[in-house]
Scaffold this active site. Structure first.
Site, PDB file in Angstrom:
ATOM      1  N   SER A 154       0.775  -1.255  -0.210  1.00 52.23           N
ATOM      2  CA  SER A 154      -0.045   0.088   0.037  1.00 52.23           C
ATOM      3  C   SER A 154       1.044   1.304  -0.128  1.00 52.23           C
ATOM      4  O   SER A 154       2.043   1.265   0.316  1.00 52.23           O
ATOM      5  CB  SER A 154      -0.890   0.014   1.172  1.00 52.23           C
ATOM      6  OG  SER A 154      -1.215   1.411   1.684  1.00 52.23           O
ATOM      7  N   TYR A 167      -1.993  -0.464  10.395  1.00 47.99           N
ATOM      8  CA  TYR A 167      -1.945  -0.764   9.204  1.00 47.99           C
ATOM      9  C   TYR A 167      -0.678  -0.325   8.331  1.00 47.99           C
ATOM     10  O   TYR A 167      -0.243  -1.077   7.682  1.00 47.99           O
ATOM     11  CB  TYR A 167      -3.394  -0.341   8.293  1.00 47.99           C
ATOM     12  CG  TYR A 167      -3.720  -0.472   7.026  1.00 47.99           C
ATOM     13  CD1 TYR A 167      -3.686  -1.783   6.620  1.00 47.99           C
ATOM     14  CD2 TYR A 167      -3.807   0.639   5.968  1.00 47.99           C
ATOM     15  CE1 TYR A 167      -4.180  -2.063   5.077  1.00 47.99           C
ATOM     16  CE2 TYR A 167      -3.939   0.277   4.596  1.00 47.99           C
ATOM     17  CZ  TYR A 167      -4.310  -0.884   4.108  1.00 47.99           C
ATOM     18  OH  TYR A 167      -4.494  -1.253   2.915  1.00 47.99           O
TER      19      TYR A 167
HETATM   20  N1  LIG Z   1      -8.862  -0.227  -1.164  1.00 48.66           N
HETATM   21  C1  LIG Z   1      -7.804   0.401  -1.141  1.00 48.66           C
HETATM   22  O1  LIG Z   1      -7.836   1.621  -1.318  1.00 48.66           O
HETATM   23  C2  LIG Z   1      -6.608  -0.368  -0.766  1.00 48.66           C
HETATM   24  C3  LIG Z   1      -5.309   0.419  -0.841  1.00 48.66           C
HETATM   25  C4  LIG Z   1      -4.089  -0.133  -0.843  1.00 48.66           C
HETATM   26  C5  LIG Z   1      -3.866  -1.597  -0.625  1.00 48.66           C
HETATM   27  N2  LIG Z   1      -5.179  -2.337  -0.317  1.00 48.66           N
HETATM   28  C6  LIG Z   1      -5.035  -3.527  -0.095  1.00 48.66           C
HETATM   29  O2  LIG Z   1      -5.701  -4.285  -0.946  1.00 48.66           O
HETATM   30  C7  LIG Z   1      -6.179  -5.670  -0.499  1.00 48.66           C
HETATM   31  C8  LIG Z   1      -7.583  -5.742  -0.852  1.00 48.66           C
HETATM   32  O3  LIG Z   1      -8.300  -4.678  -0.386  1.00 48.66           O
HETATM   33  P1  LIG Z   1      -9.883  -4.480  -0.626  1.00 48.66           P
HETATM   34  O4  LIG Z   1     -10.044  -2.877  -0.897  1.00 48.66           O
HETATM   35  O5  LIG Z   1     -10.202  -5.262  -1.988  1.00 48.66           O
HETATM   36  O6  LIG Z   1     -10.525  -5.091   0.371  1.00 48.66           O
HETATM   37  P2  LIG Z   1     -11.892  -6.018   0.476  1.00 48.66           P
HETATM   38  O7  LIG Z   1     -12.970  -5.902  -0.414  1.00 48.66           O
HETATM   39  O8  LIG Z   1     -12.101  -5.835   2.076  1.00 48.66           O
HETATM   40  O9  LIG Z   1     -11.166  -7.397   0.363  1.00 48.66           O
HETATM   41  C9  LIG Z   1     -10.280  -8.068   1.109  1.00 48.66           C
HETATM   42  C10 LIG Z   1     -10.926  -9.705   1.268  1.00 48.66           C
HETATM   43  O10 LIG Z   1     -10.112 -10.582   2.120  1.00 48.66           O
HETATM   44  C11 LIG Z   1     -11.039 -11.190   2.963  1.00 48.66           C
HETATM   45  N3  LIG Z   1     -10.312 -11.315   4.299  1.00 48.66           N
HETATM   46  C12 LIG Z   1     -10.176 -10.788   5.465  1.00 48.66           C
HETATM   47  N4  LIG Z   1      -9.720 -11.527   6.274  1.00 48.66           N
HETATM   48  C13 LIG Z   1      -9.523 -12.677   5.722  1.00 48.66           C
HETATM   49  C14 LIG Z   1      -8.844 -13.860   6.406  1.00 48.66           C
HETATM   50  N5  LIG Z   1      -8.557 -13.874   7.664  1.00 48.66           N
HETATM   51  N6  LIG Z   1      -8.810 -14.954   5.671  1.00 48.66           N
HETATM   52  C15 LIG Z   1      -8.952 -14.942   4.320  1.00 48.66           C
HETATM   53  N7  LIG Z   1      -9.786 -13.824   3.901  1.00 48.66           N
HETATM   54  C16 LIG Z   1      -9.720 -12.803   4.587  1.00 48.66           C
HETATM   55  C17 LIG Z   1     -12.320 -10.327   3.034  1.00 48.66           C
HETATM   56  O11 LIG Z   1     -13.190 -11.383   3.550  1.00 48.66           O
HETATM   57  P3  LIG Z   1     -14.348 -11.086   4.743  1.00 48.66           P
HETATM   58  O12 LIG Z   1     -15.317  -9.962   3.979  1.00 48.66           O
HETATM   59  O13 LIG Z   1     -14.682 -12.365   5.234  1.00 48.66           O
HETATM   60  O14 LIG Z   1     -13.520 -10.010   5.742  1.00 48.66           O
HETATM   61  C18 LIG Z   1     -12.247  -9.856   1.682  1.00 48.66           C
HETATM   62  O15 LIG Z   1     -12.967 -10.703   0.831  1.00 48.66           O
HETATM   63  C19 LIG Z   1      -5.932  -5.481   1.157  1.00 48.66           C
HETATM   64  O16 LIG Z   1      -4.688  -5.903   1.487  1.00 48.66           O
HETATM   65  C20 LIG Z   1      -5.813  -4.083   1.239  1.00 48.66           C
HETATM   66  O17 LIG Z   1      -5.178  -3.785   2.327  1.00 48.66           O
HETATM   67  C21 LIG Z   1      -6.480  -1.592  -0.476  1.00 48.66           C
END
Ligand SMILES: NC(=O)c1ccc[n+]([C@@H]2O[C@H](COP(=O)([O-])OP(=O)(O)OC[C@H]3O[C@@H](n4cnc5c(N)ncnc54)[C@H](OP(=O)(O)O)[C@@H]3O)[C@@H](O)[C@H]2O)c1
Length: 274
Positions: A154, A167
């Site tokens: 990130s 985070y």
């Molecule tokens: N969105 C942004 O702006 C952004 C920016 C930089 C980096 N990121 C990174 O990108 C990645 C994806 O983010 P996203 O925005 O797509 O978030 P998201 O929609 O919340 O996706 C994360 C997924 O991981 C699953 N998860 C959480 N805890 C878990 C566990 N213990 N075991 C297995 N699966 C699990 C979640 O399922 P549940 O619904 O069951 O929790 C969800 O399906 C993350 O690493 C995030 O930190 C995001």
């Protein structure tokens, strides 16, 4: 090899943790679109199944498997299921991760009072939630001497963002671990095992919506506006913005690339603010 063949993902078996999430789901869909076999590991397999149904991809190309990235035994079971279904695994994408509101400082919750459980959860989910799948799915790559791992870091990793200390620290650790594992795999096992990361900038998703937009009006918060002001491209990212870099890092087009973290941020990390 011809350039277009470098991006052929036929008979390419990919495991993606958090593949039912917003960013992981987009990458999973794109991979299916270019002919890969995709195994989505998530805690919510129903959501993953809906995603696959929605795509209507050919039978057998996509499977969803329950797995909790913090419980190694569930990942071991997932490995067994996926191997039985697809055979050897060529790539692992670690897209499970994220922040949590209770590990975020706010006027009523100063840094000094952030609960231990919340800090631990965010630290573990991002760092251990990346390391454990690398152990489970990386072993076969080490034995075969080839494979690709793509982690998700990130903007927080380059310079910490305000309010999200656990985070930020965990994502910095993911970038560091990406470099560590890249060197370890190349030196100890095979230079044909590559480990890289993408560092998405700001994408409006469920896990940061509460920070970037006002719940009632939907308008940008001061923080959301500050991000846009500091993003030369003047917008949030969309999940599709990740695809080019992800495909490149997964494909042989990046055969001599390992241990890097690619910002996909509309210029945020390049901009000094002046
Ligand atoms: N969105 C942004 O702006 C952004 C920016 C930089 C980096 N990121 C990174 O990108 C990645 C994806 O983010 P996203 O925005 O797509 O978030 P998201 O929609 O919340 O996706 C994360 C997924 O991981 C699953 N998860 C959480 N805890 C878990 C566990 N213990 N075991 C297995 N699966 C699990 C979640 O399922 P549940 O619904 O069951 O929790 C969800 O399906 C993350 O690493 C995030 O930190 C995001």
């Amino acid at each position: 090899m011809e350039l277009r063949d470098l991006y052929s993902f036929k008979e390419f078996n990919v495991v993606i943790t958090g593949g039912a999430g917003v960013l992981g789901g987009e990458i999973a869909c794109a991979l299916l679109g270019v002919g890969a076999n995709v195994a989505i590991i998530d805690r919510d397999t129903k959501r993953a199944e809906q995603l696959i149904e929605h795509l209507g991809c050919p039978e057998g190309c996509a499977i969803t498997v329950y797995g909790d990235v913090l419980k190694k035994d569930t990942l071991e079971k997932a490995l067994e299921v996926i191997t039985n279904e697809f055979g050897q695994i060529h790539a692992l994408i670690n897209a499970a991760g994220g922040n949590h509101p209770s590990a975020t400082t706010k006027p009523e919750l100063p840094f000094f009072d952030l609960p231990l459980d919340a800090l631990r959860h965010v630290g573990d989910l991002n760092l251990l939630g990346t390391i454990l799948p690398c152990q489970v799915f990386g072993r076969g790559m080490a034995e075969r001497g080839e494979g690709v791992i793509l982690n998700v870091s990130s903007m927080n990793a380059f310079r910490p963002l305000t309010r999200v200390p656990a985070y930020s620290a965990a994502k910095a650790a993911i970038s560091n671990f990406t470099q560590w594992l890249a060197v370890h795999m190349a030196q100890e096992y095979s230079p044909r095992i590559r480990v890289n990361a993408i560092a998405p900038g700001f994408f409006l998703t469920e896990q940061n919506r509460f920070l970037l937009t006002d719940e009632e009006t939907g308008n940008l918060t001061e923080r959301g506006q500050a991000i846009i002001t500091h993003t030369p491209m003047n917008r949030f990212g969309t999940p599709e913005d990740l695809l080019g870099a992800a495909m490149w890092l997964l494909s042989p087009a990046s055969a001599f690339v390992t241990g890097i973290v690619v910002p996909i941020d509309g210029g945020f990390s390049a901009f000094s603010g002046v």
